[in-house]
Every structure is written in C-alpha cells, then in structure tokens.
Design a protein around this motif. Structure first.
Motif, PDB file in Angstrom:
ATOM      1  N   ARG A 283      21.500 -61.031   7.950  1.00 45.26           N
ATOM      2  CA  ARG A 283      22.709 -61.015   8.900  1.00 45.26           C
ATOM      3  C   ARG A 283      22.536 -60.286   9.976  1.00 45.26           C
ATOM      4  O   ARG A 283      22.931 -60.608  11.115  1.00 45.26           O
ATOM      5  N   LEU A 284      21.787 -59.146  10.088  1.00 40.33           N
ATOM      6  CA  LEU A 284      21.693 -58.277  11.334  1.00 40.33           C
ATOM      7  C   LEU A 284      20.727 -59.133  12.111  1.00 40.33           C
ATOM      8  O   LEU A 284      20.860 -58.889  13.287  1.00 40.33           O
ATOM      9  N   GLN A 285      19.523 -59.889  11.577  1.00 38.34           N
ATOM     10  CA  GLN A 285      18.767 -60.497  12.490  1.00 38.34           C
ATOM     11  C   GLN A 285      19.459 -61.576  13.031  1.00 38.34           C
ATOM     12  O   GLN A 285      19.533 -62.133  14.422  1.00 38.34           O
ATOM     13  N   GLU A 286      20.450 -62.394  12.429  1.00 37.41           N
ATOM     14  CA  GLU A 286      21.275 -63.758  12.691  1.00 37.41           C
ATOM     15  C   GLU A 286      22.142 -63.188  13.933  1.00 37.41           C
ATOM     16  O   GLU A 286      22.526 -63.931  14.726  1.00 37.41           O
ATOM     17  N   SER A 287      22.826 -62.026  13.895  1.00 42.85           N
ATOM     18  CA  SER A 287      23.787 -61.362  14.677  1.00 42.85           C
ATOM     19  C   SER A 287      23.045 -60.885  15.731  1.00 42.85           C
ATOM     20  O   SER A 287      23.936 -60.595  16.960  1.00 42.85           O
ATOM     21  N   GLY A 288      21.682 -60.557  15.821  1.00 42.49           N
ATOM     22  CA  GLY A 288      21.172 -60.224  17.199  1.00 42.49           C
ATOM     23  C   GLY A 288      21.139 -58.707  17.101  1.00 42.49           C
ATOM     24  O   GLY A 288      20.681 -58.187  18.044  1.00 42.49           O
ATOM     25  N   GLU A 289      21.778 -57.916  16.226  1.00 41.97           N
ATOM     26  CA  GLU A 289      21.648 -56.497  16.049  1.00 41.97           C
ATOM     27  C   GLU A 289      20.238 -55.953  16.019  1.00 41.97           C
ATOM     28  O   GLU A 289      19.526 -54.852  16.484  1.00 41.97           O
ATOM     29  N   ILE A 290      19.308 -56.794  15.275  1.00 44.81           N
ATOM     30  CA  ILE A 290      17.986 -56.522  15.304  1.00 44.81           C
ATOM     31  C   ILE A 290      17.328 -57.762  15.674  1.00 44.81           C
ATOM     32  O   ILE A 290      17.455 -58.908  15.072  1.00 44.81           O
ATOM     33  N   ARG A 291      16.299 -57.664  16.740  1.00 44.11           N
ATOM     34  CA  ARG A 291      15.493 -58.619  17.215  1.00 44.11           C
ATOM     35  C   ARG A 291      14.537 -59.219  16.174  1.00 44.11           C
ATOM     36  O   ARG A 291      14.050 -58.640  15.201  1.00 44.11           O
ATOM     37  N   LYS A 292      14.211 -60.571  16.084  1.00 44.39           N
ATOM     38  CA  LYS A 292      13.622 -61.127  15.138  1.00 44.39           C
ATOM     39  C   LYS A 292      11.981 -60.844  15.294  1.00 44.39           C
ATOM     40  O   LYS A 292      11.519 -61.793  15.770  1.00 44.39           O
ATOM     41  N   ILE A 293      11.611 -59.673  15.494  1.00 47.68           N
ATOM     42  CA  ILE A 293      10.250 -59.282  15.860  1.00 47.68           C
ATOM     43  C   ILE A 293       9.722 -58.437  14.617  1.00 47.68           C
ATOM     44  O   ILE A 293      10.667 -57.789  13.734  1.00 47.68           O
ATOM     45  N   TYR A 294       8.590 -58.269  14.516  1.00 46.08           N
ATOM     46  CA  TYR A 294       7.882 -57.695  13.094  1.00 46.08           C
ATOM     47  C   TYR A 294       8.344 -55.986  13.431  1.00 46.08           C
ATOM     48  O   TYR A 294       8.250 -55.443  14.301  1.00 46.08           O
ATOM     49  N   LEU A 295       9.120 -55.604  12.453  1.00 50.14           N
ATOM     50  CA  LEU A 295       9.496 -53.970  12.303  1.00 50.14           C
ATOM     51  C   LEU A 295       9.000 -53.863  10.975  1.00 50.14           C
ATOM     52  O   LEU A 295       9.272 -54.363   9.916  1.00 50.14           O
ATOM     53  N   PRO A 296       8.039 -52.517  10.965  1.00 55.43           N
ATOM     54  CA  PRO A 296       7.752 -52.125   9.563  1.00 55.43           C
ATOM     55  C   PRO A 296       8.864 -51.729   8.699  1.00 55.43           C
ATOM     56  O   PRO A 296       9.777 -51.038   9.045  1.00 55.43           O
ATOM     57  N   THR A 297       8.813 -52.033   7.288  1.00 55.87           N
ATOM     58  CA  THR A 297       9.811 -51.772   6.471  1.00 55.87           C
ATOM     59  C   THR A 297       9.264 -50.952   5.420  1.00 55.87           C
ATOM     60  O   THR A 297       8.272 -50.945   4.852  1.00 55.87           O
ATOM     61  N   TYR A 298       9.979 -49.803   5.234  1.00 54.44           N
ATOM     62  CA  TYR A 298       9.595 -48.735   4.231  1.00 54.44           C
ATOM     63  C   TYR A 298      10.877 -48.840   3.176  1.00 54.44           C
ATOM     64  O   TYR A 298      11.947 -48.680   3.492  1.00 54.44           O
ATOM     65  N   GLY A 299      10.410 -48.392   1.951  1.00 56.60           N
ATOM     66  CA  GLY A 299      11.321 -48.090   0.848  1.00 56.60           C
ATOM     67  C   GLY A 299      11.525 -46.540   0.912  1.00 56.60           C
ATOM     68  O   GLY A 299      10.551 -46.048   0.928  1.00 56.60           O
ATOM     69  N   ILE A 300      12.603 -46.135   0.682  1.00 58.91           N
ATOM     70  CA  ILE A 300      12.770 -44.609   0.494  1.00 58.91           C
ATOM     71  C   ILE A 300      13.656 -44.460  -0.683  1.00 58.91           C
ATOM     72  O   ILE A 300      14.950 -45.265  -0.832  1.00 58.91           O
ATOM     73  N   GLY A 301      13.406 -43.831  -1.759  1.00 59.36           N
ATOM     74  CA  GLY A 301      14.007 -43.641  -2.942  1.00 59.36           C
ATOM     75  C   GLY A 301      14.393 -41.992  -3.217  1.00 59.36           C
ATOM     76  O   GLY A 301      13.308 -41.588  -3.147  1.00 59.36           O
TER      77      GLY A 301
END
Length: 257
Positions: free
Chosen positions: A79-97
């Motif tokens: 949803r964030l990518q479709e709305s343009g709030e996050i551009r569809k470029i590679y951003l590293p994704t991290y899990g934090i728990g």
C-alpha cells in the motif's frame, strides 16, 4: 512525522527513507506497539527508517501468528508503494523483535520466503506456555494433565526449526544485564553455528522492559525538593538505558552513519 494506521499496522514514514523496519513487540504489549514502544520507534524513524509495527494478540499457535503478521506487513508495504509514500526502489528491510517478537521473526525467517538485510533480536524469550501464562499451568493441573496445553511450536521445536531452516544471515542479539526473562544464550549458540561471522551480541544496562521506556516529562516545582531530585534521577536512568539501546541498534543498522 505522524503515526498512520494502514491495514491494521502502525506506520511511520520519514521524508527520505534509508531502510524499512518490521517491528514486533512482546506478548501482551504488542497490541498497541505505537504506544508501548513509541520512544524507541520514533527515534528510529527520525534516523530515516520506515517503521511498520504490526500488532498481534498472543495465542498458542505462534506459527499462525507469524504467518499473519508477515501477511499484514507485506500488504502494508504494498500500500505504501502504491500510494507513492515509499518509492519502488530497493530499501533494506530489517526485522526487529522484542521478547516474543523475536520468536516470531525467527519463525518468519525460517518458514517463509522473505528478503531481510538482517534481524535485531532484543531479549529473546522462548518460554513454555506454563512458564509464560500462569493460567495455563492452573488449567493443566485441573485437567490432571490429560490435555497438555502448549505453544506451537514448543520451545524445543522452535530451536530445531531455527537450526534447520533459518535464512537470515546477519543478526544482532541484545540482552540486558538485569533481565531475568532473557533466553538468548542458547539462541546465540545456534545462530553462531549457522553463520559464524555474521552474529553480533551485546549486553546492555537495563532489564526486560527497557525497550518500553517512554519520555518522562518531569517538571520541577518552584523550589527544587528531594522529590524533584528523585524524579530527575529516574529520568536520567531511563534515558541512559534507552539511549544506549537506540545507539547500539542504529550503529548496527548503519555502521557508516
């Protein structure tokens, strides 16, 4: 930068994102992570990390919870990518728990196909149901052990799943020196056998609830009293442990920053 609720997740989106964090909290405090972990998550967002904090309700089926929180995360990111709030470029994704959230990220990284640049596992907890929920022990006793109520997977099964299937190579394990609930020692051994050069461990000042610390807005009275001195001391203690946790996490996320 304000919290948004998107498809059941609580989200912070900085102006110029440098990475994405999928945050999962501990059992019983994970239902409102934007409140219970607000200080820590907002500071991570201030450094450029998109924060997607997924609420969940603890049940006995932890595999089902892991699957559901991953689906919710993926839908929100889409949803964030479709709305343009996050551009569809590679951003590293991290899990934090934190606490149980660590177990969920371990299951996600073992049982599902995910792209993660790494995981931060804070105060890992892998108790049995009897240890985690006193009511379960009472119920088992009343049933004369005819029905053994336990988490799925059990603690031993969780460790075996991680040994056989965990895919996330880079991990930071954080424990606190006054944390009597932490069970990260065995997990550290397991991960170090899997990825010997990719596991970082840190022991910090604090306890199991340190990540839940909040901003203490202490205003002294017109005359500085002993009560005011105590309040200032408590504020300094909370901030010291919180700031140390934040700085260790940020350095691991981006050692060149």
């Amino acid at each position: 930068m304000n919290w948004q609720e998107i498809r059941g997740n609580w989200v912070l989106v900085p102006r110029h994102p440098v990475g994405i964090i999928h945050f999962l909290g501990g059992a019983f405090v994970a239902t409102v992570p934007h409140l219970t972990y607000r200080w820590l998550l907002e500071h991570l967002a201030a450094k450029g990390y998109v924060v997607i904090a997924t609420p969940f309700v603890n049940t006995l089926d932890h595999i089902a919870i892991a699957k559901n929180v991953l689906i919710n995360f993926d839908r929100t990111l889409e949803r964030l990518q479709e709305s343009g709030e996050i551009r569809k470029i590679y951003l590293p994704t991290y899990g934090i728990g934190h606490s149980m959230g660590c177990k969920l990220h371990l299951l996600i990284g073992s049982l599902f196909s995910v792209q993660r640049a790494g995981n931060i596992l804070i105060s890992f907890n892998n108790f049995t149901a009897n240890e985690a929920i006193p009511l379960v022990e009472q119920l088992n006793s009343q049933l004369n052990s005819q029905l053994d109520i336990e988490f799925t997977p059990t603690p031993a099964e969780t460790n075996q799943i991680v040994r056989e299937s965990y895919q996330i190579r880079r991990n930071l394990l954080i424990r606190f020196n006054k944390d009597t609930l932490d069970q990260s020692t065995d997990l550290t051994r397991i991960l170090q056998k899997l990825f010997p050069d990719m596991i970082t461990t840190q022991t910090l000042s604090g306890n199991h609830t340190t990540p839940l610390g909040q901003d203490i807005k202490w205003q002294p009275g017109t005359s500085f009293s002993p009560f005011d001195a105590l309040g200032q001391w408590l504020k300094q203690e909370v901030y010291r442990d919180l700031n140390q946790l934040k700085e260790v996490m940020l350095f691991w996320l981006n050692p060149l920053s």
